[in-house]
Motif scaffolding. Structure first.
Motif, PDB file in Angstrom:
ATOM      1  N   GLY A 134      11.352  17.542 -14.976  1.00 57.57           N
ATOM      2  CA  GLY A 134      11.406  18.179 -16.149  1.00 57.57           C
ATOM      3  C   GLY A 134      12.572  17.831 -17.015  1.00 57.57           C
ATOM      4  N   PRO A 135      12.888  18.610 -18.103  1.00 57.27           N
ATOM      5  CA  PRO A 135      13.883  18.390 -18.894  1.00 57.27           C
ATOM      6  C   PRO A 135      15.551  18.749 -18.141  1.00 57.27           C
ATOM      7  CG  PRO A 135      13.080  20.327 -19.261  1.00 57.27           C
ATOM      8  CD  PRO A 135      12.276  19.762 -18.296  1.00 57.27           C
ATOM      9  N   TYR A 136      16.375  18.003 -19.151  1.00 55.21           N
ATOM     10  CA  TYR A 136      17.787  18.374 -18.518  1.00 55.21           C
ATOM     11  C   TYR A 136      18.680  18.303 -19.889  1.00 55.21           C
ATOM     12  CZ  TYR A 136      21.629  17.833 -15.189  1.00 55.21           C
ATOM     13  OH  TYR A 136      22.723  18.026 -14.367  1.00 55.21           O
ATOM     14  N   ILE A 137      19.573  19.291 -20.006  1.00 55.12           N
ATOM     15  CA  ILE A 137      20.365  19.495 -21.063  1.00 55.12           C
ATOM     16  C   ILE A 137      21.859  18.902 -20.561  1.00 55.12           C
ATOM     17  CG2 ILE A 137      21.945  21.286 -22.453  1.00 55.12           C
ATOM     18  CD1 ILE A 137      19.197  22.948 -22.004  1.00 55.12           C
ATOM     19  N   LEU A 138      22.341  18.173 -21.519  1.00 51.87           N
ATOM     20  CA  LEU A 138      23.701  17.522 -21.476  1.00 51.87           C
ATOM     21  C   LEU A 138      24.618  17.933 -22.749  1.00 51.87           C
ATOM     22  CD1 LEU A 138      23.234  14.075 -20.288  1.00 51.87           C
ATOM     23  CD2 LEU A 138      24.188  15.691 -18.916  1.00 51.87           C
ATOM     24  N   GLU A 139      25.656  18.935 -22.580  1.00 51.75           N
ATOM     25  CA  GLU A 139      26.496  19.407 -23.752  1.00 51.75           C
ATOM     26  C   GLU A 139      27.657  18.206 -23.680  1.00 51.75           C
ATOM     27  OE1 GLU A 139      29.151  22.976 -25.495  1.00 51.75           O
ATOM     28  OE2 GLU A 139      28.184  23.228 -23.394  1.00 51.75           O
ATOM     29  N   MET A 140      27.635  17.270 -24.915  1.00 54.98           N
ATOM     30  CA  MET A 140      28.678  16.510 -24.882  1.00 54.98           C
ATOM     31  C   MET A 140      29.795  17.249 -25.792  1.00 54.98           C
ATOM     32  SD  MET A 140      27.895  13.871 -23.182  1.00 54.98           S
ATOM     33  CE  MET A 140      26.720  13.356 -22.550  1.00 54.98           C
ATOM     34  N   MET A 141      31.069  17.446 -25.009  1.00 55.91           N
ATOM     35  CA  MET A 141      32.071  18.000 -25.811  1.00 55.91           C
ATOM     36  C   MET A 141      33.017  16.959 -26.483  1.00 55.91           C
ATOM     37  SD  MET A 141      31.575  21.091 -24.686  1.00 55.91           S
ATOM     38  CE  MET A 141      32.877  22.095 -25.364  1.00 55.91           C
ATOM     39  N   THR A 142      32.529  16.906 -27.630  1.00 54.06           N
ATOM     40  CA  THR A 142      33.059  15.590 -28.561  1.00 54.06           C
ATOM     41  C   THR A 142      33.603  16.246 -29.863  1.00 54.06           C
ATOM     42  OG1 THR A 142      32.562  13.733 -29.630  1.00 54.06           O
ATOM     43  CG2 THR A 142      30.908  15.520 -29.878  1.00 54.06           C
ATOM     44  N   TYR A 143      34.158  15.295 -30.926  1.00 57.91           N
ATOM     45  CA  TYR A 143      34.959  15.837 -32.023  1.00 57.91           C
ATOM     46  C   TYR A 143      34.850  14.636 -33.000  1.00 57.91           C
ATOM     47  CZ  TYR A 143      38.710  17.905 -34.378  1.00 57.91           C
ATOM     48  OH  TYR A 143      39.548  18.494 -35.465  1.00 57.91           O
ATOM     49  N   ARG A 144      34.433  15.067 -34.504  1.00 56.36           N
ATOM     50  CA  ARG A 144      34.287  14.191 -35.358  1.00 56.36           C
ATOM     51  C   ARG A 144      35.745  14.174 -36.306  1.00 56.36           C
ATOM     52  NH1 ARG A 144      33.467  17.673 -39.671  1.00 56.36           N
ATOM     53  NH2 ARG A 144      32.338  19.292 -39.240  1.00 56.36           N
ATOM     54  N   TYR A 145      36.123  13.034 -36.557  1.00 57.66           N
ATOM     55  CA  TYR A 145      37.464  12.956 -37.309  1.00 57.66           C
ATOM     56  C   TYR A 145      37.140  13.013 -38.747  1.00 57.66           C
ATOM     57  CZ  TYR A 145      38.936  10.501 -33.018  1.00 57.66           C
ATOM     58  OH  TYR A 145      39.399  10.254 -31.761  1.00 57.66           O
ATOM     59  N   ARG A 146      36.004  12.946 -39.492  1.00 50.43           N
ATOM     60  CA  ARG A 146      35.860  13.244 -40.726  1.00 50.43           C
ATOM     61  C   ARG A 146      35.122  14.305 -41.094  1.00 50.43           C
ATOM     62  NH1 ARG A 146      35.857   8.179 -43.691  1.00 50.43           N
ATOM     63  NH2 ARG A 146      37.179   6.732 -42.711  1.00 50.43           N
ATOM     64  N   GLY A 147      34.857  14.596 -42.256  1.00 49.09           N
ATOM     65  CA  GLY A 147      34.013  15.949 -42.458  1.00 49.09           C
ATOM     66  C   GLY A 147      32.673  15.660 -42.142  1.00 49.09           C
ATOM     67  N   HIS A 148      32.023  16.942 -42.300  1.00 49.46           N
ATOM     68  CA  HIS A 148      30.553  16.989 -42.071  1.00 49.46           C
ATOM     69  C   HIS A 148      29.840  15.852 -42.661  1.00 49.46           C
ATOM     70  CE1 HIS A 148      26.530  18.516 -41.129  1.00 49.46           C
ATOM     71  NE2 HIS A 148      26.466  18.235 -42.572  1.00 49.46           N
ATOM     72  N   SER A 149      30.143  15.545 -43.873  1.00 52.65           N
ATOM     73  CA  SER A 149      29.677  14.347 -44.502  1.00 52.65           C
ATOM     74  C   SER A 149      30.890  13.821 -45.686  1.00 52.65           C
ATOM     75  CB  SER A 149      28.328  14.830 -45.510  1.00 52.65           C
ATOM     76  OG  SER A 149      28.829  15.587 -46.414  1.00 52.65           O
TER      77      SER A 149
END
Length: 360
Positions: free
Chosen positions: A261-276
């Motif tokens: 069945g399903p699996y969840i991976l939470e990737m702890m990441t970071y964006r350098y720019r704004g949302h858009s």
């Protein structure tokens, strides 16, 4: 609604939590399994292509060559490159609107992606989709989606199709920490677990959603636990380290292909720019962003390993040069490709011969 007077109010913190999972695990493990020199080099090339492409897209947006919304993936490259490093032919990918990196990582041509960003006929959706709505049946990329969380039931449906057909393909369904609070996400979780669907839910937790720190928007900030009530296993991963991402993805893929069945991976990441591109990102300090760039940049981590493994600065400069050629050619192709013919308004739309929409 009654409240518990004994329970203190939760104090929200805007500090990023990218290294929380890695810190907790450091006492138990010696770090993620290493990649071979060839695998490191491949990951470096793929992440650098995404980085340079997004930098060029941001530049072209500033020049007015790209209109509408444009959400850049700079800083999060290790997530999609690491996850798709565990994929194989036949697996599907679907994501939200921060999607250019996913397209490039699954092998879509940079020229077609950039042409679509500029609304030209040479784009993957012939100039009608723009930044958020590109598809490739050939590469089994089922789109970036502008509605927050809309891709989650779609990815679950792709997994249902795999189950129905009896193949062992896996649906990689990417979404962000903001989308993790959407109702359709949990409906999808419930169905996926009930039917043991082969779907990996990849939560790209870049800490801020559209601009609100996760602690201010989510009562449970450990998003890997969001599947607990559905009996879906989850794991927090250092999404800035492509080795950790790939190792976790391999584990999740094996789980899905084995019929669990399903699996969840939470990737702890970071964006350098704004949302858009229209977001100045004033809700966080420049020092915070600089610290992430200097200490946790996903590309720099691989770069250091390549240098330690015997490659030279000149070798890496040559790779960067090759990547820039690809990106510049994509920009030239996009600008020289014609705009869509007006007749394209009536293609890919279910309509009668007299152009009256069916059901109207």
């Amino acid at each position: 609604m009654a409240t518990d007077p004994k329970r203190p109010a939760k104090q929200a913190s805007a500090k990023p939590a990218v290294r929380q999972a890695a810190t907790r695990k450091s006492a138990k493990t010696e770090g993620p399994p290493p990649l071979s020199p060839a695998e490191d080099l491949k990951a470096y090339r793929e992440m650098l292509l995404i980085r340079r492409f997004e930098e060029k897209a941001g530049q072209m947006y500033g020049m007015g060559l790209i209109g509408g919304f444009c959400h850049l993936y700079i800083g999060q490259e290790a997530v999609v490159v690491g996850v798709l490093g565990a994929a194989r032919e036949g697996d599907q990918i679907v994501t939200g609107y921060r999607d250019h990196g996913h397209m490039l990582a699954c092998g879509m041509d940079a020229k077609g992606v950039m042409a679509e960003l500029t609304g030209r006929s040479g784009g993957y959706s012939r100039g009608k989709g723009g930044s958020m709505h590109m598809f490739s049946v050939e590469k089994r990329f089922y789109g970036g989606h502008g509605i927050v969380g809309a891709q989650v039931p779609i990815g679950t449906g792709l997994a249902f199709a795999n189950k129905y057909r009896g193949n062992d393909h896996v649906s990689f369904t990417f979404f962000g920490d903001g989308a993790a609070n959407q109702g359709q996400v949990y409906e999808s979780f419930n169905m996926a677990e009930l039917w043991r669907l082969p779907v990996i839910y990849v939560i790209e937790n870049n800490q801020y959603a559209m601009g609100t720190a996760i602690a201010r928007a989510s009562a449970q900030t450990n998003l890997s636990k969001r599947g607990v009530s559905f009996n879906i296993p989850g794991e927090q991963v250092d999404g800035m380290d492509v080795r950790a991402v790939r190792a976790a993805a391999i584990k999740a893929v094996e789980w899905c292909r084995s019929g669990n069945g399903p699996y969840i991976l939470e990737m702890m990441t970071y964006r350098y720019r704004g949302h858009s591109m229209s977001d100045p990102a004033k809700y966080r300090a420049k020092e915070e962003v600089n610290k992430m760039r200097q200490e946790h940049d996903p590309i720099e981590q691989v770069r250091h390993r390549l240098l330690e493994g015997g490659m030279t600065e000149d070798d890496l400069k040559e790779i960067d040069k090759d990547i820039r050629v690809i990106v510049n050619e994509s920009a030239e192709f996009a600008q020289s490709s014609p705009e869509p013919d007006p007749s394209e308004l009536w293609t890919d739309v279910l309509a009668d011969k007299d152009h009256t929409a069916v059901g109207a």
